[in-house]
Design an enzyme around this catalytic site. Structure first.
Site, PDB file in Angstrom:
ATOM      1  N   SER A 164      13.978   1.054  -2.611  1.00 41.98           N
ATOM      2  CA  SER A 164      12.749   1.287  -3.292  1.00 41.98           C
ATOM      3  C   SER A 164      11.960   2.443  -2.161  1.00 41.98           C
ATOM      4  O   SER A 164      12.839   3.212  -1.830  1.00 41.98           O
ATOM      5  CB  SER A 164      11.809   0.372  -3.646  1.00 41.98           C
ATOM      6  OG  SER A 164      10.676   0.860  -4.183  1.00 41.98           O
ATOM      7  N   THR A 165      10.947   1.978  -1.986  1.00 39.43           N
ATOM      8  CA  THR A 165      10.044   3.008  -0.870  1.00 39.43           C
ATOM      9  C   THR A 165      10.680   3.242   0.401  1.00 39.43           C
ATOM     10  O   THR A 165      11.092   2.273   1.177  1.00 39.43           O
ATOM     11  CB  THR A 165       8.511   2.229  -0.557  1.00 39.43           C
ATOM     12  OG1 THR A 165       8.246   2.022  -1.879  1.00 39.43           O
ATOM     13  CG2 THR A 165       7.941   3.380   0.326  1.00 39.43           C
ATOM     14  N   HIS A 191      14.329   3.138  -7.008  1.00 39.07           N
ATOM     15  CA  HIS A 191      13.117   3.129  -7.676  1.00 39.07           C
ATOM     16  C   HIS A 191      12.486   4.623  -7.361  1.00 39.07           C
ATOM     17  O   HIS A 191      12.112   4.842  -6.130  1.00 39.07           O
ATOM     18  CB  HIS A 191      12.049   2.329  -7.135  1.00 39.07           C
ATOM     19  CG  HIS A 191      12.382   0.625  -7.454  1.00 39.07           C
ATOM     20  ND1 HIS A 191      11.808  -0.247  -6.753  1.00 39.07           N
ATOM     21  CD2 HIS A 191      13.391   0.466  -8.192  1.00 39.07           C
ATOM     22  CE1 HIS A 191      12.410  -1.476  -7.372  1.00 39.07           C
ATOM     23  NE2 HIS A 191      13.214  -1.031  -8.179  1.00 39.07           N
ATOM     24  N   MET A 285       9.156  -2.228  -1.218  1.00 42.72           N
ATOM     25  CA  MET A 285       8.036  -3.318  -1.630  1.00 42.72           C
ATOM     26  C   MET A 285       8.595  -3.816  -2.705  1.00 42.72           C
ATOM     27  O   MET A 285       9.005  -3.607  -3.594  1.00 42.72           O
ATOM     28  CB  MET A 285       6.609  -2.615  -1.571  1.00 42.72           C
ATOM     29  CG  MET A 285       5.416  -3.530  -1.849  1.00 42.72           C
ATOM     30  SD  MET A 285       3.790  -2.666  -1.794  1.00 42.72           S
ATOM     31  CE  MET A 285       3.821  -2.384   0.035  1.00 42.72           C
ATOM     32  N   ASP A 288      12.112  -7.131  -6.265  1.00 43.22           N
ATOM     33  CA  ASP A 288      13.316  -6.619  -7.009  1.00 43.22           C
ATOM     34  C   ASP A 288      14.505  -6.816  -6.150  1.00 43.22           C
ATOM     35  O   ASP A 288      14.497  -6.278  -5.161  1.00 43.22           O
ATOM     36  CB  ASP A 288      13.034  -5.403  -7.741  1.00 43.22           C
ATOM     37  CG  ASP A 288      14.221  -4.759  -8.601  1.00 43.22           C
ATOM     38  OD1 ASP A 288      14.818  -5.885  -9.206  1.00 43.22           O
ATOM     39  OD2 ASP A 288      14.261  -3.842  -8.775  1.00 43.22           O
TER      40      ASP A 288
END
Length: 347
Positions: A164-165, A191, A285, A288
């Site tokens: 993600s991030t 993501h 973050m 998941d």
């Protein structure tokens, strides 16, 4: 309270973005009309986060990201128009040090952004929590992989990557060092706004030895091929036979407030893939990926997580580690070696 610097060459957009953030509880301490102003203001104001436009006079967003990352590392969120050029520029900015991206609906100047207020505020808060220097370490550290001479690998392995991030650079680093002779089937869940996943897939295709594309419903892949989950679609492994893997895309309910979800891909792979599985969760973050790692481990697969020092945000790896189902926790530049070692044939 999170403090933000809003950077955009449009006064209208600076006002819209500032109002949205202020209404959402973010303190917009200042604004800037171009990258040159932004660099100076970051050094003097030291905001928690910067929202950065891409196309600006005097100094564009990419140049500003590079300068800020070099002089005064600060979490930066790119705000990009929904165009191919905007997506390419945003990915380049993320390579230079930006943490994440948010797509401006309707183009460069649009009141449609107001309809995505909650999402924008949540993204700004998430990026503000990132460690920009950890991301820089990943970019500047060359990925390493074990020597492949005389290496023998198990048949038909599948690699599952969730991030993600801060993830795009790490994903690129891992896949860029992945030896083709390992013959992985690769599934990537990053993501990312749906406007950017096709460009991200093309970038991975160009920088790795694997043939990688954005997933389409019903796609099948064999060894040496990979799919990136399409933005706003879950990617499930729907079938597996004779080393060929098939995926199904759907827009069923979000999990952990995201779609695509890492858990959906990993859990379905654990259920259907009968050959060796390797799963790795990277910076980001949220929670998941934790249940996906649990599922892969339960299916006998190898599992890895990125360490805190090289993660821009340690949430996703940390939650996976807490399950007790992660085999090893490693810095970004050692993950490819661990992945390939896990599928080496025993001597």
């Amino acid at each position: 309270m999170t403090t933000a610097l809003v950077v955009d060459d449009s006064h209208f957009m600076r006002t819209i973005i500032s109002d949205i953030l202020e209404d959402g509880g973010v303190d917009v301490v200042d604004t800037a009309a171009n990258g040159k102003q932004a660099v100076k203001k970051v050094e003097s104001i030291d905001p928690d986060v910067v929202t950065m436009d891409v196309e600006m006079p005097e100094m564009n967003g990419i140049e500003a990201v590079e300068a800020i990352t070099d002089r005064h590392p600060t979490p930066i969120l790119m705000l990009s128009a929904l165009t191919t050029e905007g997506a390419d520029a945003t990915l380049e900015a993320m390579e230079k040090g930006a943490v994440d991206a948010f797509a401006k609906p309707g183009g460069t100047i649009s009141t449609e952004l107001s309809g995505h207020s909650e999402e924008l505020v949540a993204t700004v808060e998430r990026v503000a929590a990132a460690d920009p220097e950890a991301g820089n370490d990943v970019e500047q550290t060359a990925p390493t992989t074990a020597p492949t001479t005389d290496a023998e690998y198990v048949d038909h392995p599948t690699l599952l990557v969730g991030a993600s991030t801060g993830g795009p650079n790490v994903v690129e680093s891992i896949l860029g060092a992945l030896p083709r002779e390992a013959d992985f089937r690769v599934l990537v869940v990053q993501h990312m706004p749906d406007q950017f996943t096709s460009r991200f897939a093309k970038r991975l295709d160009q920088t790795s030895e694997y043939d990688i594309k954005e997933a389409d419903d019903g796609d099948r892949i064999s060894g040496g091929e990979g799919l990136v989950a399409r933005g706003d679609y879950h990617m499930q492994v729907s079938g597996y036979s004779n080393g060929r893997l098939r995926v199904r895309l759907d827009q069923s309910e979000r999990r952990h407030s995201v779609r695509p979800a890492i858990d959906v891909t990993m859990e379905s792979a654990a259920e259907r893939v009968t050959d060796p599985l390797v799963a790795v969760v990277l910076t980001g973050m949220g929670t998941d990926g934790a249940e996906g790692i649990r599922a892969v481990k339960g299916a006998g697969g190898a599992t890895f997580a990125q360490d805190e020092a090289t993660s821009a945000v340690f949430g996703i790896p940390d939650r996976a580690i807490e399950t007790g189902c992660v085999d090893d926790v490693l810095p970004a530049d050692r993950l490819t070696e661990a992945i390939t070692d896990s599928i080496r044939r025993s001597s």
